[in-house]
Design a protein around this motif. Structure first.
Motif, PDB file in Angstrom:
ATOM      1  N   VAL A  95       0.837  -1.208   0.000  1.00 31.27           N
ATOM      2  CA  VAL A  95       0.000   0.000   0.000  1.00 31.27           C
ATOM      3  C   VAL A  95       0.873   1.261   0.000  1.00 31.27           C
ATOM      4  N   VAL A  96       1.931   1.252   0.822  1.00 32.40           N
ATOM      5  CA  VAL A  96       2.812   2.416   0.906  1.00 32.40           C
ATOM      6  C   VAL A  96       3.509   2.672  -0.437  1.00 32.40           C
ATOM      7  N   VAL A  97       4.049   1.613  -1.036  1.00 32.93           N
ATOM      8  CA  VAL A  97       4.758   1.777  -2.316  1.00 32.93           C
ATOM      9  C   VAL A  97       3.799   2.236  -3.416  1.00 32.93           C
ATOM     10  N   TYR A  98       2.629   1.597  -3.496  1.00 30.18           N
ATOM     11  CA  TYR A  98       1.654   2.004  -4.512  1.00 30.18           C
ATOM     12  C   TYR A  98       1.275   3.475  -4.346  1.00 30.18           C
ATOM     13  N   SER A  99       1.097   3.897  -3.107  1.00 30.09           N
ATOM     14  CA  SER A  99       0.692   5.287  -2.847  1.00 30.09           C
ATOM     15  C   SER A  99       1.725   6.269  -3.378  1.00 30.09           C
ATOM     16  N   ILE A 100       2.995   5.971  -3.144  1.00 35.04           N
ATOM     17  CA  ILE A 100       4.061   6.852  -3.638  1.00 35.04           C
ATOM     18  C   ILE A 100       4.111   6.833  -5.161  1.00 35.04           C
ATOM     19  N   LEU A 101       3.919   5.660  -5.755  1.00 34.23           N
ATOM     20  CA  LEU A 101       3.907   5.562  -7.216  1.00 34.23           C
ATOM     21  C   LEU A 101       2.723   6.342  -7.813  1.00 34.23           C
ATOM     22  N   TYR A 102       1.554   6.250  -7.185  1.00 32.06           N
ATOM     23  CA  TYR A 102       0.395   7.016  -7.668  1.00 32.06           C
ATOM     24  C   TYR A 102       0.700   8.507  -7.647  1.00 32.06           C
ATOM     25  N   LYS A 103       1.321   8.958  -6.563  1.00 32.51           N
ATOM     26  CA  LYS A 103       1.639  10.387  -6.437  1.00 32.51           C
ATOM     27  C   LYS A 103       2.676  10.809  -7.480  1.00 32.51           C
ATOM     28  N   GLN A 104       3.702   9.973  -7.670  1.00 38.67           N
ATOM     29  CA  GLN A 104       4.730  10.288  -8.651  1.00 38.67           C
ATOM     30  C   GLN A 104       4.158  10.307 -10.065  1.00 38.67           C
ATOM     31  N   PHE A 105       3.296   9.355 -10.354  1.00 40.31           N
ATOM     32  CA  PHE A 105       2.634   9.300 -11.659  1.00 40.31           C
ATOM     33  C   PHE A 105       1.844  10.584 -11.902  1.00 40.31           C
ATOM     34  N   ASP A 106       1.096  10.999 -10.909  1.00 42.68           N
ATOM     35  CA  ASP A 106       0.283  12.211 -11.036  1.00 42.68           C
ATOM     36  C   ASP A 106       1.153  13.440 -11.290  1.00 42.68           C
ATOM     37  N   ARG A 107       2.256  13.557 -10.543  1.00 43.79           N
ATOM     38  CA  ARG A 107       3.169  14.695 -10.738  1.00 43.79           C
ATOM     39  C   ARG A 107       3.765  14.678 -12.142  1.00 43.79           C
ATOM     40  N   GLN A 108       4.164  13.479 -12.600  1.00 41.56           N
ATOM     41  CA  GLN A 108       4.789  13.373 -13.908  1.00 41.56           C
ATOM     42  C   GLN A 108       3.799  13.645 -15.031  1.00 41.56           C
ATOM     43  N   ASP A 168     -10.831  18.941 -28.317  1.00 41.96           N
ATOM     44  CA  ASP A 168      -9.818  19.323 -29.302  1.00 41.96           C
ATOM     45  C   ASP A 168      -9.107  18.034 -29.728  1.00 41.96           C
ATOM     46  N   LYS A 169      -9.482  17.498 -30.878  1.00 44.62           N
ATOM     47  CA  LYS A 169      -8.998  16.172 -31.292  1.00 44.62           C
ATOM     48  C   LYS A 169      -7.474  16.086 -31.279  1.00 44.62           C
ATOM     49  N   GLU A 170      -6.825  17.089 -31.861  1.00 42.30           N
ATOM     50  CA  GLU A 170      -5.362  17.066 -31.926  1.00 42.30           C
ATOM     51  C   GLU A 170      -4.748  17.256 -30.548  1.00 42.30           C
ATOM     52  N   GLY A 171      -5.335  18.187 -29.787  1.00 39.59           N
ATOM     53  CA  GLY A 171      -4.815  18.469 -28.445  1.00 39.59           C
ATOM     54  C   GLY A 171      -4.948  17.273 -27.519  1.00 39.59           C
ATOM     55  N   PHE A 172      -6.116  16.630 -27.508  1.00 40.51           N
ATOM     56  CA  PHE A 172      -6.316  15.476 -26.634  1.00 40.51           C
ATOM     57  C   PHE A 172      -5.430  14.317 -27.061  1.00 40.51           C
ATOM     58  N   SER A 173      -5.183  14.201 -28.350  1.00 44.69           N
ATOM     59  CA  SER A 173      -4.305  13.135 -28.847  1.00 44.69           C
ATOM     60  C   SER A 173      -2.905  13.279 -28.260  1.00 44.69           C
ATOM     61  N   GLN A 174      -2.409  14.515 -28.187  1.00 42.86           N
ATOM     62  CA  GLN A 174      -1.085  14.762 -27.606  1.00 42.86           C
ATOM     63  C   GLN A 174      -1.060  14.378 -26.124  1.00 42.86           C
ATOM     64  N   ILE A 175      -2.102  14.803 -25.411  1.00 37.94           N
ATOM     65  CA  ILE A 175      -2.192  14.502 -23.976  1.00 37.94           C
ATOM     66  C   ILE A 175      -2.337  13.002 -23.760  1.00 37.94           C
ATOM     67  N   ASN A 176      -3.145  12.370 -24.601  1.00 39.69           N
ATOM     68  CA  ASN A 176      -3.390  10.935 -24.515  1.00 39.69           C
ATOM     69  C   ASN A 176      -2.092  10.153 -24.665  1.00 39.69           C
ATOM     70  N   ILE A 177      -1.301  10.517 -25.648  1.00 42.85           N
ATOM     71  CA  ILE A 177      -0.021   9.826 -25.893  1.00 42.85           C
ATOM     72  C   ILE A 177       0.909   9.977 -24.695  1.00 42.85           C
ATOM     73  N   ALA A 178       0.958  11.198 -24.129  1.00 40.18           N
ATOM     74  CA  ALA A 178       1.823  11.453 -22.967  1.00 40.18           C
ATOM     75  C   ALA A 178       1.411  10.596 -21.775  1.00 40.18           C
ATOM     76  N   ILE A 179       0.104  10.499 -21.528  1.00 43.11           N
ATOM     77  CA  ILE A 179      -0.391   9.728 -20.382  1.00 43.11           C
ATOM     78  C   ILE A 179      -0.175   8.234 -20.603  1.00 43.11           C
ATOM     79  N   ARG A 180      -0.441   7.768 -21.810  1.00 45.34           N
ATOM     80  CA  ARG A 180      -0.274   6.335 -22.098  1.00 45.34           C
ATOM     81  C   ARG A 180       1.189   5.912 -21.938  1.00 45.34           C
ATOM     82  N   HIS A 181       2.104   6.784 -22.354  1.00 44.17           N
ATOM     83  CA  HIS A 181       3.530   6.489 -22.200  1.00 44.17           C
ATOM     84  C   HIS A 181       3.881   6.316 -20.723  1.00 44.17           C
ATOM     85  N   LEU A 182       3.366   7.210 -19.871  1.00 39.97           N
ATOM     86  CA  LEU A 182       3.647   7.134 -18.440  1.00 39.97           C
ATOM     87  C   LEU A 182       2.962   5.939 -17.790  1.00 39.97           C
ATOM     88  N   LEU A 183       1.775   5.591 -18.268  1.00 37.02           N
ATOM     89  CA  LEU A 183       1.083   4.412 -17.744  1.00 37.02           C
ATOM     90  C   LEU A 183       1.929   3.155 -17.948  1.00 37.02           C
TER      91      LEU A 183
END
Length: 388
Positions: free
Chosen positions: A88-101, A200-215
């Motif tokens: 639980v502790v490790v997951y919590s830190i990873l969730y926070k780091q993911f959100d920041r990134q 915004d199709k193009e804008g969301f696509s950019q954000i989507n790619i960034a999030i998927r990479h981090l996931l």
């Protein structure tokens, strides 16, 4: 498997609060305790037993917790509970780091930069602060859009997981669950940005790619939680076993085969009862990051296993400066190798340590293990330090 499968954990948990946590509890008229920790320091916090892992995770996510600690005479009976807490502790830190990134990467997207150029009074950058109540109000009416955004982000990720033949069925199930959990724990600020550009199709696509990479990155990093929990339990059990053997020598003076003696349930129970009476405890401690304002340290986790040192008086006398804070320091692997024959099996510990070290290197998680011995306190402290 990810933790949170148990709704309640029965462990004597000491929770030390950050300044934010202390302010929150005081403002809600909650009484704080002055708690003495295993290293003899006293700090303000709360004691919990039993407790909900989800409540601990929620407190970590909002930077209310600086340390947690459990101290017990035996860990065999609570093995799964301790491992669940560790995860639980490790997951919590990873969730926070993911959100920041996610935030750091999303504000670099062309669509956000373009928005900032054309809307200088509504900048979205590192200095942007919007009250949570205001964000919640703006987002609350867009549940359908949030579900659509989640689906568009997760569908390709899940497809990739299912098609990866290198993953076992169990790994696939874990990764499917973890990627959803990471997305579900994104902050209100990140969802505000996602929703702002969703149409915004193009804008969301950019954000989507960034999030998927981090996931993908953090999905892999989440594997470390299991390895950490296994090594931590091995260290706790090793310390517990050393204490049992020391006490067995006192209670059953002259017995040669201590291992066989400890396998007797009645004998073991008697020895554990004596350790509890003498308050001979092994402590596990987690020190979390550096708070919300500690630049570069938010992803830091220090786990400590504290136990009375079993060095004899003659060895202690040879230490030049007994009052020094760190009279003896070496790596965990050296510590394992220096344990005398017959004082505990080190094979498993070395195996888990090696496995964790290899995994951390592959997943870009900085890991260091150090053993400190404090002669003036008769204390041995094993430190596992991670930077996620």
């Amino acid at each position: 498997m990810p933790a949170e499968k148990k709704f309640i954990l029965n462990l004597p948990l000491k929770v030390i609060l950050t300044e934010e946590g202390t302010s929150h509890f005081i403002s809600n008229k909650k009484k704080l305790l002055r708690i003495r920790l295993a290293d003899n320091l006293e700090e303000y916090g709360i004691s919990l037993n039993p407790f909900s892992p989800q409540s601990i995770q929620n407190m970590i996510m909002v930077d209310y917790i600086s340390k947690i600690e459990i101290s017990m005479s035996e860990f065999v009976s609570v093995r799964q509970e301790v491992m669940d807490l560790a995860k639980v502790v490790v997951y919590s830190i990873l969730y926070k780091q993911f959100d920041r990134q996610v935030f750091a990467d999303v504000i670099k997207c062309d669509c956000v930069r373009k928005h900032n150029r054309t809307n200088p009074s509504e900048l979205i950058d590192e200095r942007t602060k919007i009250d949570d109540k205001q964000l919640r109000s703006m987002i609350s009416k867009k549940e359908i859009i949030i579900r659509q955004a989640k689906k568009e982000i997760l569908d390709p990720v899940w497809k990739s997981i299912m098609e990866n033949k290198e993953y076992s069925l169990e790994e696939r199930n874990i990764y499917l669950l973890m990627t959803e959990k990471f997305l579900n724990r994104l902050s209100l600020m990140n969802w505000y940005i996602i929703l702002k550009f969703f149409k915004d199709k193009e804008g969301f696509s950019q954000i989507n790619i960034a999030i998927r990479h981090l996931l993908q990155i953090y999905m892999e990093k989440s594997r470390v939680a299991e390895y950490i929990s296994i090594l931590l339990m091995e260290l706790a059990l090793n310390a517990e076993n050393n204490n049992l053997k020391k006490e067995a020598k006192v209670l059953y003076n002259g017995v040669e085969d201590l291992d066989a003696l400890l396998f007797d349930p009645e004998v073991r129970s008697k020895i554990i009862a004596e350790l509890k009476r003498k308050h001979e405890l092994v402590s596990l401690s987690w020190k979390l990051g550096g708070g919300s304002t500690a630049i570069g340290k938010q992803g830091r986790l220090q786990i400590m296993v504290l136990n009375k040192s079993d060095e004899n008086q003659e060895a202690k006398a040879n230490i030049e400066d007994k009052m020094a804070a760190d009279t003896n320091k070496r790596s965990l692997i050296d510590f394992y190798r220096e344990i005398p024959d017959g004082q505990g099996s080190t094979d498993l510990g070395l195996y888990y340590l090696s496995y964790l070290d290899d995994a951390c290197k592959k997943l870009n998680v900085k890991f260091e293990s150090i053993v400190n011995q404090f002669a003036n306190q008769d204390l041995t402290v094993i430190n596992l330090i991670f930077n996620f």
